[in-house]
Each structure stands twice: as C-alpha cells, then as structure tokens.
Design an enzyme around this catalytic site. Sequence first.
Site: not given
Length: 305
Positions: A80-81, A125-126, A143, A149, A234
């Site tokens: 996903k990164d 997104r979250r 972050r 975190r 984007c």
Amino acid sequence: MSRKIRIGTRDSELALWQANTVKNALEALGYETQLIPVKSQGDLVLDKPLYEFGITGIFTKTLDVAMLTNEIDIAVHSMKDVPTALPKGIVEAAVMKRAHTQDILVHKGTDFLNEEGIIATGSLRRKAQWLHKYPNHEVVDLRGNVNTRLQKLQDSDWNGAIFAAAGLERINLKPESYVDLKWMIPAPAQGAMLIVAKEEDDFCRKAAGALNHERSQICVHIEREFLRTLEGGCTAPIGALAVIEGDKIKFHGALFSVDGSQKFEVRKYVELSQKDGFGKACAREILEAGGAELMKEIKASINNL
C-alpha cells in the site's frame, strides 16, 4: 544458487519482520540471502503529514535508489506504500499471500464514539472516512512507525488511533482494547507485501517469483488500477478492496473529500475471467458520477497546504 540475494528493507520492526519473512522463504528454496536495512525519508521526518511531502513513494524512494545503484538486489515493501507506477528499471517480482486487510481503532474506551472525540491518523483515507461517519470528531496527525504511534497514543489525551490490523498482528502488538472498523474501506493493497527487483535481473526475478501468490496478486492489481485511474499521481482519500469469491471478484471502492463530507462509492461483481480492466472500469464509474470534479478540488486543496 551460489549468488547471494541482498534484500533491502526499511529498518522499522514491521519492515524487518516483512523482510525476514521473505528471507526465510527464499532460504527455504535454497537461496543465500542478506538483509540490508535502509532508513527512508518517511521514517526520518515525522513532523509533517505524509501528503505534505508532495510526492508519492516517500517510504520506497530510498530503496529504489539503493537498487538502481546496485547496493541491494530486491526490496520488500508494504504494497500500500508503493506508488502505482514503479521507477524505470524496477519491476514487480512477487506479491506475497495477503494478510488481514482491515483497519482497527485502538482506543482508551469507546464511550466517546457518540460524543465528541479526538482520533489520530496520518492517513488522508482514514481521516476522511472517520469524519464521514463521525463529523463531530477531531482528527489529528499521527506519524512514525507502529511502535512509535502506539506510544504517542498512550502518552496523549486522544481517544484512539487507527492502525492496519495486519501490521499490529505481524509483530504481536495488537492490544486488547481495539475495535474492528468493518465499515472502513482499506487502502488499495493493504495487508499485501510486494517484492520488487531490477527488470534486467532474471536471477532475482525468478527467485522471488516462486513466492508469488496469484489470488492476492489479482486482487491488489485491481485495487491499484482503480487507484491509479482515479488519482493520477495525487494523494487522495481512496479506499478499495477486491475479494475473490468462487469464480467471481467482489469489489468495493470509494473516493472521499478530505473533510469526509462527500463520498462517491462503487460496489460491483465480475467474473474472474473478466478481471482485466475491472479496476479501471470501477474508477471511471466514480469519475463520471462527480468524482472527477472532486479530484480537482482535492488536488487544489493539497497543493495549497
């Protein structure tokens, strides 16, 4: 198999877990390997939300450079990164079998959910999906690696923070105080690990290719095609999940405004044999329904940050 395969990875606990998983799998096939941890800019700069960097691939760029300069042979990423367009000369070698795709809320008690509350996440997104469901809440930036975190949440007055379940499960950090966010659409390719190699490196591509999980690969490719068609480079609040059920693929995707007030959503089934172009077709449905105008607004708002 006399050649040693140098495996590049970020040096966080989770990234090292992923790289060691690949290392062990390759060694089980008879290959000799070596881990080479590298710090990324995304790990070093923790006082900015990811989207303020203005580029995609903030966690993968350093490893891309290391591969192209022949310091490493393959790299292991949380898929996903990874930007939907890989750098010239680097190709996908394998998608490992996908883990849990869901997001979870790690919390200090859930009484706040129907009142005012503060939730932490570094993901647009979250953030957008949370505000869509809980518009009276405040969402603050969070972050750092998973361990950092979790500690920041513990040390703060926040009510909770959002994590990918797979990341916490992989390094045994999933706490008892969590809620499955079954309503939150995950990031495209969430829970999947990607191995990349140099296009010209047939030896490493063949070695890593033996670890590919075809069903996981099909699903994440559909999700990333959906993402690529929507965002055009984007960073945007986009969720997507494809699941194979029998001989069909079930897809659920959505585009949100940054503040969560707007949502364009698509749910579709298609025959497995019709998978090619499925992600793009779902994205076009959203763009034609008003998503194209929203994407212009999102790009403008991010550029003005």
